[in-house]
Design a protein around this motif. Structure first.
Motif, PDB file in Angstrom:
ATOM      1  N   ARG A 113      -3.725   6.792   3.685  1.00  0.00           N
ATOM      2  CA  ARG A 113      -4.729   7.839   3.488  1.00  0.00           C
ATOM      3  C   ARG A 113      -4.544   8.508   2.127  1.00  0.00           C
ATOM      4  O   ARG A 113      -4.850   9.668   1.934  1.00  0.00           O
ATOM      5  CB  ARG A 113      -4.759   8.838   4.640  1.00  0.00           C
ATOM      6  CG  ARG A 113      -5.217   8.131   5.928  1.00  0.00           C
ATOM      7  CD  ARG A 113      -5.861   9.042   6.930  1.00  0.00           C
ATOM      8  NE  ARG A 113      -7.200   9.413   6.549  1.00  0.00           N
ATOM      9  CZ  ARG A 113      -7.540  10.596   6.045  1.00  0.00           C
ATOM     10  NH1 ARG A 113      -6.640  11.525   5.860  1.00  0.00           N
ATOM     11  NH2 ARG A 113      -8.795  10.846   5.734  1.00  0.00           N
ATOM     12  N   THR A 154     -10.627  11.385   2.030  1.00  0.00           N
ATOM     13  CA  THR A 154     -10.366  10.204   1.209  1.00  0.00           C
ATOM     14  C   THR A 154     -11.662   9.650   0.622  1.00  0.00           C
ATOM     15  O   THR A 154     -12.763   9.947   1.094  1.00  0.00           O
ATOM     16  CB  THR A 154      -9.654   9.103   2.027  1.00  0.00           C
ATOM     17  OG1 THR A 154     -10.418   8.816   3.193  1.00  0.00           O
ATOM     18  CG2 THR A 154      -8.265   9.554   2.437  1.00  0.00           C
ATOM     19  N   LYS A 196     -10.505  13.085  10.391  1.00  0.00           N
ATOM     20  CA  LYS A 196     -10.443  12.437   9.083  1.00  0.00           C
ATOM     21  C   LYS A 196     -11.840  12.073   8.573  1.00  0.00           C
ATOM     22  O   LYS A 196     -12.644  11.517   9.309  1.00  0.00           O
ATOM     23  CB  LYS A 196      -9.589  11.166   9.185  1.00  0.00           C
ATOM     24  CG  LYS A 196      -8.174  11.463   9.650  1.00  0.00           C
ATOM     25  CD  LYS A 196      -7.366  10.196   9.877  1.00  0.00           C
ATOM     26  CE  LYS A 196      -5.971  10.547  10.366  1.00  0.00           C
ATOM     27  NZ  LYS A 196      -5.157   9.336  10.617  1.00  0.00           N
ATOM     28  N   ILE A 197     -12.067  12.417   7.325  1.00  0.00           N
ATOM     29  CA  ILE A 197     -13.369  12.166   6.706  1.00  0.00           C
ATOM     30  C   ILE A 197     -13.164  11.284   5.480  1.00  0.00           C
ATOM     31  O   ILE A 197     -12.237  11.510   4.697  1.00  0.00           O
ATOM     32  CB  ILE A 197     -14.048  13.494   6.284  1.00  0.00           C
ATOM     33  CG1 ILE A 197     -14.212  14.417   7.499  1.00  0.00           C
ATOM     34  CG2 ILE A 197     -15.387  13.235   5.613  1.00  0.00           C
ATOM     35  CD1 ILE A 197     -14.775  15.806   7.175  1.00  0.00           C
ATOM     36  N   ALA A 198     -14.017  10.269   5.315  1.00  0.00           N
ATOM     37  CA  ALA A 198     -13.960   9.412   4.129  1.00  0.00           C
ATOM     38  C   ALA A 198     -15.348   9.303   3.515  1.00  0.00           C
ATOM     39  O   ALA A 198     -16.356   9.336   4.229  1.00  0.00           O
ATOM     40  CB  ALA A 198     -13.440   8.021   4.494  1.00  0.00           C
ATOM     41  N   VAL A 244     -15.057   3.668   5.642  1.00  0.00           N
ATOM     42  CA  VAL A 244     -15.795   4.782   6.252  1.00  0.00           C
ATOM     43  C   VAL A 244     -16.131   4.527   7.722  1.00  0.00           C
ATOM     44  O   VAL A 244     -16.320   5.478   8.483  1.00  0.00           O
ATOM     45  CB  VAL A 244     -17.100   5.124   5.485  1.00  0.00           C
ATOM     46  CG1 VAL A 244     -16.790   5.615   4.073  1.00  0.00           C
ATOM     47  CG2 VAL A 244     -18.063   3.959   5.459  1.00  0.00           C
ATOM     48  N   HIS A 278     -13.388   6.069  10.297  1.00  0.00           N
ATOM     49  CA  HIS A 278     -13.003   7.478  10.185  1.00  0.00           C
ATOM     50  C   HIS A 278     -13.777   8.306  11.215  1.00  0.00           C
ATOM     51  O   HIS A 278     -14.790   7.867  11.739  1.00  0.00           O
ATOM     52  CB  HIS A 278     -13.282   7.987   8.765  1.00  0.00           C
ATOM     53  CG  HIS A 278     -12.189   7.619   7.802  1.00  0.00           C
ATOM     54  ND1 HIS A 278     -12.041   6.346   7.283  1.00  0.00           N
ATOM     55  CD2 HIS A 278     -11.170   8.349   7.281  1.00  0.00           C
ATOM     56  CE1 HIS A 278     -10.983   6.322   6.486  1.00  0.00           C
ATOM     57  NE2 HIS A 278     -10.438   7.522   6.463  1.00  0.00           N
ATOM     58  N   ASP A 279     -13.275   9.509  11.471  1.00  0.00           N
ATOM     59  CA  ASP A 279     -13.971  10.395  12.407  1.00  0.00           C
ATOM     60  C   ASP A 279     -15.379  10.675  11.887  1.00  0.00           C
ATOM     61  O   ASP A 279     -16.346  10.661  12.636  1.00  0.00           O
ATOM     62  CB  ASP A 279     -13.183  11.695  12.581  1.00  0.00           C
ATOM     63  CG  ASP A 279     -11.844  11.443  13.247  1.00  0.00           C
ATOM     64  OD1 ASP A 279     -11.844  11.112  14.443  1.00  0.00           O
ATOM     65  OD2 ASP A 279     -10.815  11.523  12.565  1.00  0.00           O
ATOM     66  N   GLY A 286     -17.616   9.165   8.582  1.00  0.00           N
ATOM     67  CA  GLY A 286     -17.744   8.368   7.375  1.00  0.00           C
ATOM     68  C   GLY A 286     -19.039   8.737   6.679  1.00  0.00           C
ATOM     69  O   GLY A 286     -20.084   8.864   7.328  1.00  0.00           O
ATOM     70  N   GLY A 309     -12.499   4.850  14.315  1.00  0.00           N
ATOM     71  CA  GLY A 309     -11.067   5.115  14.288  1.00  0.00           C
ATOM     72  C   GLY A 309     -10.294   3.916  14.771  1.00  0.00           C
ATOM     73  O   GLY A 309     -10.869   2.987  15.353  1.00  0.00           O
ATOM     74  N   HIS A 342      -6.099   3.201  -0.613  1.00  0.00           N
ATOM     75  CA  HIS A 342      -5.780   3.167   0.818  1.00  0.00           C
ATOM     76  C   HIS A 342      -5.020   1.902   1.176  1.00  0.00           C
ATOM     77  O   HIS A 342      -4.515   1.763   2.278  1.00  0.00           O
ATOM     78  CB  HIS A 342      -7.027   3.375   1.681  1.00  0.00           C
ATOM     79  CG  HIS A 342      -7.775   2.129   2.029  1.00  0.00           C
ATOM     80  ND1 HIS A 342      -8.660   1.548   1.171  1.00  0.00           N
ATOM     81  CD2 HIS A 342      -7.765   1.362   3.150  1.00  0.00           C
ATOM     82  CE1 HIS A 342      -9.163   0.464   1.752  1.00  0.00           C
ATOM     83  NE2 HIS A 342      -8.640   0.331   2.939  1.00  0.00           N
ATOM     84  N   HIS A 386      -3.004  -0.058  10.270  1.00  0.00           N
ATOM     85  CA  HIS A 386      -4.352  -0.639  10.265  1.00  0.00           C
ATOM     86  C   HIS A 386      -4.399  -2.094  10.742  1.00  0.00           C
ATOM     87  O   HIS A 386      -5.170  -2.892  10.231  1.00  0.00           O
ATOM     88  CB  HIS A 386      -4.978  -0.549   8.855  1.00  0.00           C
ATOM     89  CG  HIS A 386      -5.201   0.847   8.390  1.00  0.00           C
ATOM     90  ND1 HIS A 386      -5.912   1.144   7.257  1.00  0.00           N
ATOM     91  CD2 HIS A 386      -4.811   2.045   8.919  1.00  0.00           C
ATOM     92  CE1 HIS A 386      -5.930   2.469   7.088  1.00  0.00           C
ATOM     93  NE2 HIS A 386      -5.270   3.019   8.080  1.00  0.00           N
TER      94      HIS A 386
END
Lengths: 173, 553
Positions: B88, B127, B167-169, B180, B183-184, B186, B206, B375, B464
């Motif tokens: 991250r 991110t 988490k935001i991307a 994206v 993520h929670d 994207g 996620g 990442h 991942h």
């Protein structure tokens, strides 16, 4: 329990009316949502100042139509990690226009006070043995804000709006 | 890059003072460990297997030379001489002492860095695409919006005690280099039919024990509505997300249990109430942030890059490194240089203090003083003139930083695993080290081509593994480490979650299994076919037969 309001510890003028207790006609009763739903008409008929407790799984829309009937709404934090009531506070202030006292009850800790205040909570039920002056200082630890909440409307940047450094006791809705 | 003004400095400095006070209250016993826990977590401090671990935020992965020098200093002074770059885009230190942490944070604050919200059930470091601002395929620099979200989410009074971490991307390019969809939230930049740039909003992606691909809840969100829309999503999640079970508390479970359409309707209802209000993002504010990310003063007169071409022809190692590690910058005459933190036999993502100092010097000399963490746990110099590339490579080579394996089989993502983490069931780093040693031959790596091998030491999936071409998951079987292999995962716009191929392999056998899979792929692929394409074409059977023998009927 002590009650911290605008930086001072004050005597709590309210009492909890238990769900199975008789409506005693005494002033300043705080009731549960369940009691309110059961005895709404009787409670209104008393013509007294009323307060209500929203548990953390009881969002404000449960009392949507009656919000203005209450002088105090208590928001329960069963554990400090349960942050639902922060959103309830913001809805009560912004969406429902509640102007009365919003009181944090339950697991209310010093390091959450500033967040609560910023969401529109203005009274804090705290343990009797805490040092109120030390707790009040928690409001002023972070003096700048990146985002609007209930205390200030806008994202405050020095070059957009003058710096805003007020602490507890000096906020507006 | 973004520079703090007095306002940012104040917040970070006050936060350091506040945490210093919290640490002293913990040390004095006024705070119990249970009460201290959420406070230290909101400052990035975990209690790990052997010691505290501090995670430092690197917003959207961007660093100045001065900042990475400070990271080197911290590694030397408070840790054991190295740091670990994460998936991250953050950096972790594995050995700080609790009583040193306030001083460490004060050192960070002196270079506009902090550990705020790098852990805890709050909005984490935002991110972005590691090639933001230099990629030739992007609509806009995603860091502008990542920075806006960083500010909005920092010490957010309403969203600091969410059901779970968040988490935001942000991706500004159609090629998704920010994952994206995992993520929670994207945010994928898109153009609408009028040519305006905004965001497709994806929610509920996620990895972890329940890997889910994010679903689109809004095809196009105008930029000015970005923050009000995020606030609406977070408010719905904060009120309705499950709090009875930590494993079901992420927004992905809420979206799944509620149903995407109903969830989207709840968000839209709240958004319609608050949009156009205080959170409206004005053009002036966007432009103010944009100005921080203005392109550097590129040399506009293209020098003939004959030297660079000659060097590539003359030096085989340099040529190979260029082929794997350098991609084109949208500015002609410049390249984007990836510096691999995955030399054969080393822990993926680790960098020593000395290496960080070298990176700082090289960024200063060759890339306008700026670096990014990717990442994939590597480092990017975004603005390197091709003319200077050979000289840069020679200096990287001297520092042990010229591994030519970006995107190749030894460019492995791995979590810290059982060597550090108290959640892990199995070691990750030694498996990564053994695989990278097995595939250390540059010719072999080049022949195999692009390949993602991702390793997690437990089902929390920090490595991942769900999105690797080859995913490796460490499991514990009666006290022994075993490794389950999944194939066909993809974190990009071609998004896929890997499928379990069969029974797990022992620690000793897992590297052979990976080699078998790769050999099988090489045998059955058509020319230029990627692993994902081969996988989609042939499916599981050929791999399974090679690994476990022909299926019995």
């Amino acid at each position: 329990m002590a009650l911290l309001v605008t930086n001072k510890v004050i005597k709590d003028q309210w009492h909890i009316l238990e769900d199975d207790a008789q409506i005693d006609g005494g002033d300043n009763m705080i009731v549960s949502v369940e009691r309110w739903q059961r005895d709404r008409d009787d409670l209104i008929a008393c013509n007294r100042d009323l307060g209500i407790v929203l548990k953390s799984d009881q969002p404000p829309n449960l009392i949507e139509k009656d919000i203005q009937r209450f002088s105090v709404i208590c928001l329960e934090f069963p554990k400090f990690t349960d942050g639902r009531a922060y959103s309830y506070a913001r809805l009560l202030r912004n969406k429902y226009g509640f102007k009365g006292e919003l009181r944090a009850v339950g697991n209310v800790l010093r390091d959450q006070l500033a967040f609560m205040l910023r969401c529109g909570i203005d009274a804090f039920e705290i343990a009797d043995n805490v040092n109120a002056r030390d707790w009040s200082s928690a409001f002023g630890e972070i003096t700048v804000r990146y985002q609007g909440a209930n205390d200030i409307a806008n994202i405050v940047r020095p070059n957009i709006i003058p710096p805003h450094n007020d602490v507890a006791g000096n906020w507006s809705y | 890059m973004y520079r703090y003004d007095e306002f940012d400095h104040t917040i970070v400095q006050e936060r350091v003072d506040q945490f210093r006070d919290q640490v002293s209250r913990r040390v004095s016993g006024e705070l119990t460990e249970e009460e201290f826990r959420p406070l230290r977590l909101m400052n990035g401090l975990y209690l790990q297997l052997h010691a505290y671990m501090l995670r430092v935020a690197i917003p959207y992965g961007t660093l100045s030379s001065k900042q990475i020098r400070m990271l080197a200093h911290i590694a030397r002074r408070y840790d054991r001489g190295y740091g670990h770059f994460t998936t991250r885009q953050n950096i972790q230190y594995n050995w700080p002492k609790l009583e040193d942490v306030p001083d460490l944070l004060a050192d960070l604050a002196s270079v506009e860095m902090h550990a705020i919200q790098t852990s805890g059930n709050c909005i984490r470091n935002v991110t972005a695409d590691a090639y933001a601002g230099v990629a030739d395929d992007e609509l806009e620099d995603s860091r502008i919006y990542a920075e806006i979200i960083r500010q909005w989410s920092t010490l957010h009074p309403e969203f600091s005690f969410l059901p779970r971490k968040f988490k935001i991307a942000v991706s500004g390019a159609p090629t998704d280099r920010a994952a994206v969809r995992f993520h929670d939230i994207g945010l994928q930049m898109r153009q609408n039919i009028r040519g305006e740039v905004g965001f497709e909003v994806l929610v509920g992606g996620g990895q972890g024990r329940t890997p889910i691909i994010a679903e689109t809840i809004r095809d196009f969100l105008p930029k000015q509505d970005l923050l009000s829309y995020l606030e609406a999503i977070l408010r719905v999640y904060n009120m309705l997300g499950r709090r009875d079970n930590i494993y079901k508390a992420r927004i992905k479970i809420l979206v799944k249990e509620t149903g995407r359409d109903k969830f989207a309707a709840l968000v839209e209802e709240e958004w319609n109430r608050i949009r156009g209000g205080a959170l409206d993002l004005h053009k002036d504010e966007i432009n103010r942030i944009r100005s921080y990310f203005a392109p550097p003063l590129y040399e506009l007169t293209p020098e003939p890059d004959t030297d660079y071409q000659i060097a590539r022809r003359a030096d085989r190692d340099f040529d190979r490194w260029c082929a794997s590690n350098v991609v084109s910058n949208k500015q002609p005459g410049y390249g984007i240089v990836n510096i691999s933190l995955k030399p054969a036999g080393m822990a993926p993502g680790d960098a020593t203090a000395d290496q960080m100092d070298v990176l700082a010097d090289l960024a200063e000399t060759y890339s306008f003083d700026e670096l990014r963490v990717t990442h994939k746990q590597n480092i990017v110099l975004g603005h390197v003139r091709l003319v200077g590339l050979h000289a840069l490579w020679q200096q990287l080579d001297a520092a042990g930083l010229a591994t030519a394996n970006i995107g190749l089989a030894s460019d492995i993502i791995a979590c810290p695993g059982l060597d550090y983490c108290n959640l892990a069931n199995a070691r990750s780093i030694p498996v990564a080290q053994r695989i990278s040693e097995r595939f250390a031959n540059p010719d072999q790596l080049a022949r195999i081509g692009a390949l993602r091998i991702n390793i997690s030491g437990c089902i929390n999936a920090c490595g991942h593994h769900h999105v690797g071409d080859i995913g490796i998951l460490g499991v514990d079987r009666r006290g022994e480490e075993f490794y389950q292999i999944t194939l066909g995962g993809d974190p990009t716009e071609n998004v896929a979650i890997g499928e379990v191929i069969g029974p797990a392999f022992s620690y000793d056998d897992v590297v052979d299994a990976v080699e078998t899979i790769i050999a099988t792929y090489e045998t059955i692929r058509t020319i230029d076919e990627t692993f994902a394409q081969t996988w989609r074409r042939v499916g599981v059977t050929p791999f399974k037969e090679k690994l476990y023998g022909p299926a019995r009927h």
